[in-house]
Design a protein around this motif. Structure first.
Motif, PDB file in Angstrom:
ATOM      1  N   PHE A  70      28.270  34.716  33.525  1.00 44.64           N
ATOM      2  CA  PHE A  70      29.027  33.951  34.790  1.00 44.64           C
ATOM      3  C   PHE A  70      29.987  33.057  34.452  1.00 44.64           C
ATOM      4  CE2 PHE A  70      28.461  30.527  37.900  1.00 44.64           C
ATOM      5  CZ  PHE A  70      28.765  31.382  39.139  1.00 44.64           C
ATOM      6  N   ARG A  71      29.779  32.194  33.460  1.00 41.52           N
ATOM      7  CA  ARG A  71      31.137  31.452  33.144  1.00 41.52           C
ATOM      8  C   ARG A  71      32.250  32.100  32.963  1.00 41.52           C
ATOM      9  NH1 ARG A  71      30.629  27.473  35.457  1.00 41.52           N
ATOM     10  NH2 ARG A  71      28.610  28.212  36.195  1.00 41.52           N
ATOM     11  N   GLU A  72      32.614  33.402  32.577  1.00 41.75           N
ATOM     12  CA  GLU A  72      33.669  34.015  32.318  1.00 41.75           C
ATOM     13  C   GLU A  72      33.999  34.481  33.587  1.00 41.75           C
ATOM     14  OE1 GLU A  72      37.141  35.893  30.960  1.00 41.75           O
ATOM     15  OE2 GLU A  72      35.698  34.383  29.930  1.00 41.75           O
ATOM     16  N   GLU A  73      33.100  35.073  34.358  1.00 45.78           N
ATOM     17  CA  GLU A  73      33.607  35.479  35.771  1.00 45.78           C
ATOM     18  C   GLU A  73      33.917  34.247  36.632  1.00 45.78           C
ATOM     19  OE1 GLU A  73      29.992  38.777  35.778  1.00 45.78           O
ATOM     20  OE2 GLU A  73      29.662  36.954  36.967  1.00 45.78           O
ATOM     21  N   GLN A  74      33.475  32.980  36.705  1.00 48.23           N
ATOM     22  CA  GLN A  74      33.958  31.734  37.417  1.00 48.23           C
ATOM     23  C   GLN A  74      35.378  31.497  36.751  1.00 48.23           C
ATOM     24  OE1 GLN A  74      34.699  28.666  36.353  1.00 48.23           O
ATOM     25  NE2 GLN A  74      34.253  27.352  38.090  1.00 48.23           N
ATOM     26  N   HIS A  75      35.572  31.553  35.630  1.00 48.80           N
ATOM     27  CA  HIS A  75      36.952  31.377  35.149  1.00 48.80           C
ATOM     28  C   HIS A  75      37.896  32.337  35.719  1.00 48.80           C
ATOM     29  CE1 HIS A  75      40.115  30.394  32.317  1.00 48.80           C
ATOM     30  NE2 HIS A  75      40.202  31.648  32.064  1.00 48.80           N
ATOM     31  N   MET A  76      37.565  33.496  35.597  1.00 51.16           N
ATOM     32  CA  MET A  76      38.679  34.492  36.172  1.00 51.16           C
ATOM     33  C   MET A  76      38.687  34.283  37.627  1.00 51.16           C
ATOM     34  SD  MET A  76      39.744  36.088  33.789  1.00 51.16           S
ATOM     35  CE  MET A  76      40.649  37.625  34.567  1.00 51.16           C
ATOM     36  N   ALA A  77      37.644  34.063  38.552  1.00 50.57           N
ATOM     37  CA  ALA A  77      37.992  33.630  39.834  1.00 50.57           C
ATOM     38  C   ALA A  77      38.787  32.531  40.019  1.00 50.57           C
ATOM     39  CB  ALA A  77      36.535  33.694  40.638  1.00 50.57           C
ATOM     40  N   HIS A  78      38.215  31.482  39.345  1.00 51.22           N
ATOM     41  CA  HIS A  78      39.201  30.052  39.290  1.00 51.22           C
ATOM     42  C   HIS A  78      40.790  30.363  39.089  1.00 51.22           C
ATOM     43  CE1 HIS A  78      40.898  26.518  37.909  1.00 51.22           C
ATOM     44  NE2 HIS A  78      39.966  25.742  38.386  1.00 51.22           N
ATOM     45  N   MET A  79      40.886  31.099  38.143  1.00 48.16           N
ATOM     46  CA  MET A  79      42.306  31.393  37.680  1.00 48.16           C
ATOM     47  C   MET A  79      43.104  32.115  38.712  1.00 48.16           C
ATOM     48  SD  MET A  79      43.875  33.177  34.228  1.00 48.16           S
ATOM     49  CE  MET A  79      42.920  34.803  34.803  1.00 48.16           C
ATOM     50  N   TYR A  80      42.609  33.191  39.196  1.00 45.72           N
ATOM     51  CA  TYR A  80      43.235  34.336  40.470  1.00 45.72           C
ATOM     52  C   TYR A  80      43.599  33.141  41.610  1.00 45.72           C
ATOM     53  CZ  TYR A  80      44.042  38.533  38.104  1.00 45.72           C
ATOM     54  OH  TYR A  80      44.254  39.429  36.987  1.00 45.72           O
ATOM     55  N   ILE A  81      42.418  32.385  41.928  1.00 46.59           N
ATOM     56  CA  ILE A  81      42.469  31.745  43.069  1.00 46.59           C
ATOM     57  C   ILE A  81      43.694  30.652  43.020  1.00 46.59           C
ATOM     58  CG2 ILE A  81      41.594  29.987  44.785  1.00 46.59           C
ATOM     59  CD1 ILE A  81      39.121  31.383  43.897  1.00 46.59           C
ATOM     60  N   SER A  82      43.728  29.957  41.905  1.00 49.01           N
ATOM     61  CA  SER A  82      44.644  28.857  41.409  1.00 49.01           C
ATOM     62  C   SER A  82      46.152  29.412  41.617  1.00 49.01           C
ATOM     63  CB  SER A  82      44.426  27.996  40.218  1.00 49.01           C
ATOM     64  OG  SER A  82      45.392  27.202  39.718  1.00 49.01           O
ATOM     65  N   HIS A  83      46.395  30.487  40.883  1.00 45.23           N
ATOM     66  CA  HIS A  83      47.566  31.286  40.679  1.00 45.23           C
ATOM     67  C   HIS A  83      48.092  31.643  41.936  1.00 45.23           C
ATOM     68  CE1 HIS A  83      47.398  32.341  36.327  1.00 45.23           C
ATOM     69  NE2 HIS A  83      47.089  30.997  36.517  1.00 45.23           N
ATOM     70  N   PHE A  84      47.196  32.311  42.979  1.00 43.49           N
ATOM     71  CA  PHE A  84      47.663  32.454  44.086  1.00 43.49           C
ATOM     72  C   PHE A  84      48.175  31.611  44.892  1.00 43.49           C
ATOM     73  CE2 PHE A  84      47.301  33.474  48.743  1.00 43.49           C
ATOM     74  CZ  PHE A  84      47.543  34.698  48.773  1.00 43.49           C
ATOM     75  N   ILE A  85      47.615  30.212  44.912  1.00 45.32           N
ATOM     76  CA  ILE A  85      48.076  28.920  45.713  1.00 45.32           C
ATOM     77  C   ILE A  85      49.275  28.455  45.138  1.00 45.32           C
ATOM     78  CG2 ILE A  85      47.401  26.575  46.261  1.00 45.32           C
ATOM     79  CD1 ILE A  85      44.432  27.536  46.161  1.00 45.32           C
ATOM     80  N   GLN A  86      49.492  28.591  43.770  1.00 43.76           N
ATOM     81  CA  GLN A  86      50.592  28.155  43.482  1.00 43.76           C
ATOM     82  C   GLN A  86      51.998  29.064  43.705  1.00 43.76           C
ATOM     83  OE1 GLN A  86      50.389  27.577  38.800  1.00 43.76           O
ATOM     84  NE2 GLN A  86      48.122  27.296  39.176  1.00 43.76           N
ATOM     85  N   PHE A 157      37.056  37.572  42.755  1.00 44.00           N
ATOM     86  CA  PHE A 157      36.206  36.566  43.705  1.00 44.00           C
ATOM     87  C   PHE A 157      34.915  37.494  43.923  1.00 44.00           C
ATOM     88  CE2 PHE A 157      34.748  34.981  47.512  1.00 44.00           C
ATOM     89  CZ  PHE A 157      34.670  33.828  47.195  1.00 44.00           C
ATOM     90  N   SER A 158      34.695  38.534  44.207  1.00 39.88           N
ATOM     91  CA  SER A 158      33.689  39.284  44.717  1.00 39.88           C
ATOM     92  C   SER A 158      32.774  39.339  43.560  1.00 39.88           C
ATOM     93  CB  SER A 158      34.119  40.601  45.189  1.00 39.88           C
ATOM     94  OG  SER A 158      34.843  40.631  46.246  1.00 39.88           O
ATOM     95  N   ILE A 159      33.116  39.629  42.363  1.00 40.83           N
ATOM     96  CA  ILE A 159      32.360  39.775  41.147  1.00 40.83           C
ATOM     97  C   ILE A 159      31.739  38.098  40.891  1.00 40.83           C
ATOM     98  CG2 ILE A 159      32.212  39.721  38.687  1.00 40.83           C
ATOM     99  CD1 ILE A 159      34.480  41.831  38.885  1.00 40.83           C
ATOM    100  N   PHE A 160      32.402  37.096  41.069  1.00 39.70           N
ATOM    101  CA  PHE A 160      31.846  35.831  40.835  1.00 39.70           C
ATOM    102  C   PHE A 160      31.001  35.500  42.028  1.00 39.70           C
ATOM    103  CE2 PHE A 160      32.762  31.702  43.131  1.00 39.70           C
ATOM    104  CZ  PHE A 160      32.020  30.950  42.128  1.00 39.70           C
ATOM    105  N   ALA A 161      31.426  35.672  43.236  1.00 39.17           N
ATOM    106  CA  ALA A 161      30.585  35.518  44.553  1.00 39.17           C
ATOM    107  C   ALA A 161      29.209  35.974  44.182  1.00 39.17           C
ATOM    108  CB  ALA A 161      31.287  35.692  45.592  1.00 39.17           C
ATOM    109  N   ASP A 162      29.025  37.342  43.885  1.00 42.46           N
ATOM    110  CA  ASP A 162      27.944  37.917  43.923  1.00 42.46           C
ATOM    111  C   ASP A 162      26.975  37.319  42.830  1.00 42.46           C
ATOM    112  OD1 ASP A 162      28.581  39.794  45.812  1.00 42.46           O
ATOM    113  OD2 ASP A 162      29.006  41.556  44.100  1.00 42.46           O
ATOM    114  N   HIS A 163      27.368  37.192  41.818  1.00 45.00           N
ATOM    115  CA  HIS A 163      26.554  36.483  40.651  1.00 45.00           C
ATOM    116  C   HIS A 163      26.317  34.908  41.015  1.00 45.00           C
ATOM    117  CE1 HIS A 163      27.052  39.313  37.351  1.00 45.00           C
ATOM    118  NE2 HIS A 163      26.442  39.935  38.270  1.00 45.00           N
ATOM    119  N   TYR A 164      27.340  34.264  41.656  1.00 42.82           N
ATOM    120  CA  TYR A 164      27.170  32.882  42.338  1.00 42.82           C
ATOM    121  C   TYR A 164      25.684  32.587  43.233  1.00 42.82           C
ATOM    122  CZ  TYR A 164      28.245  28.574  45.121  1.00 42.82           C
ATOM    123  OH  TYR A 164      28.153  27.552  45.651  1.00 42.82           O
ATOM    124  N   TYR A 165      26.091  33.551  44.190  1.00 44.40           N
ATOM    125  CA  TYR A 165      24.531  33.444  44.937  1.00 44.40           C
ATOM    126  C   TYR A 165      23.471  33.805  44.317  1.00 44.40           C
ATOM    127  CZ  TYR A 165      28.293  32.668  48.621  1.00 44.40           C
ATOM    128  OH  TYR A 165      29.245  32.475  49.172  1.00 44.40           O
TER     129      TYR A 165
END
Length: 244
Positions: A70-86, A157-165
């Motif tokens: 999960f930590r790696e999945e969270q890291h990837m989701a965080h990175m893609y969201i952050s890059h998209f906003i930038q 994000f979907s991979i992260f979200a599934d495991h987040y819940y």
């Protein structure tokens, strides 16, 4: 009697109850060491407490196992969201998009500051906002943002979200069973205290060495003082001399 200590873990509490229950029906001078009512109470409490402990351990083990990926999945989701906003901010700075479109993403049009993405909740919240905002903008004829495009953001994000819940559900179950165990521990300890008192009373007339041997069969844990160790050794020596 030597100092005795109640169990300090749930597994040792379970072991102590099991040890006492196994001695059901044992008598001293024709009298039951533990009454049948005490044994029935112990059996009922043991069943409930053991089930709670097993459920807690099961959810806890699942949580630990899932955390590894999960930590790696969270890291990837965080990175893609952050890059998209930038990229969105840079596109606006170049004049390719109007700054007021940021409102559709939940972002402040007057600021290029990144939203907080420190916690899992932050990543889940902003991931949903960014994906929803981009999809709605594209649906109204907007040109998609690339590198990364929203499809890649959505995949991670979907991979992260599934495991987040799933992780949240596990956390809730762990907290629930831990609280139930915590609430039940005093009841278990009080029962063990009562059972051990009954056992010690039944064997109170025996010499110390023999008394300890009998009581320990019921799961009582003793800590001997130096004087008590010497007394037991003397009793055993006397017993060997008498045998000879």
């Amino acid at each position: 009697m030597p100092y005795r200590r109640l169990p300090n873990t749930d597994l040792s509490r379970i072991a102590a109850l099991q040890a006492a229950i196994k001695m059901e029906g044992h008598k001293e001078n024709g009298e039951l060491v533990l009454s049948y009512q005490t044994i029935r109470d112990a059996q009922q409490i043991l069943t409930k407490f053991r089930n709670l402990q097993r459920a807690y351990q099961q959810y806890y083990d699942q949580f630990i196992q899932m955390s590894k990926t999960f930590r790696e999945e969270q890291h990837m989701a965080h990175m893609y969201i952050s890059h998209f906003i930038q990229v969105l901010n840079m596109t606006i700075q170049r004049g390719e998009l109007r700054k007021d479109i940021k409102e559709g993403y939940g972002l402040d049009p007057e600021s290029t500051k990144m939203p907080t993405l420190k916690s899992d909740h932050d990543v889940a919240e902003w991931g949903e906002k960014i994906i929803r905002g981009e999809e709605q903008r594209i649906a109204h004829g907007g040109v998609p943002i690339y590198n990364p495009n929203i499809a890649k953001v959505k995949v991670h994000f979907s991979i992260f979200a599934d495991h987040y819940y799933n992780m949240n559900t596990l956390r809730q179950n762990i907290a629930k069973y831990l609280q139930e165990l915590t609430d039940m521990r005093p009841l278990v300890d009080d029962l063990l205290q009562d059972m051990w008192n009954q056992v010690e009373n039944s064997y109170s007339e025996l010499p110390l060495s023999a008394r300890l041997d009998k009581c320990q069969q019921y799961g009582i844990v003793y800590f001997l003082r130096t004087s008590e160790k010497k007394q037991i050794e003397a009793e055993k020596m006397q017993s060997r001399l008498e045998f000879i």
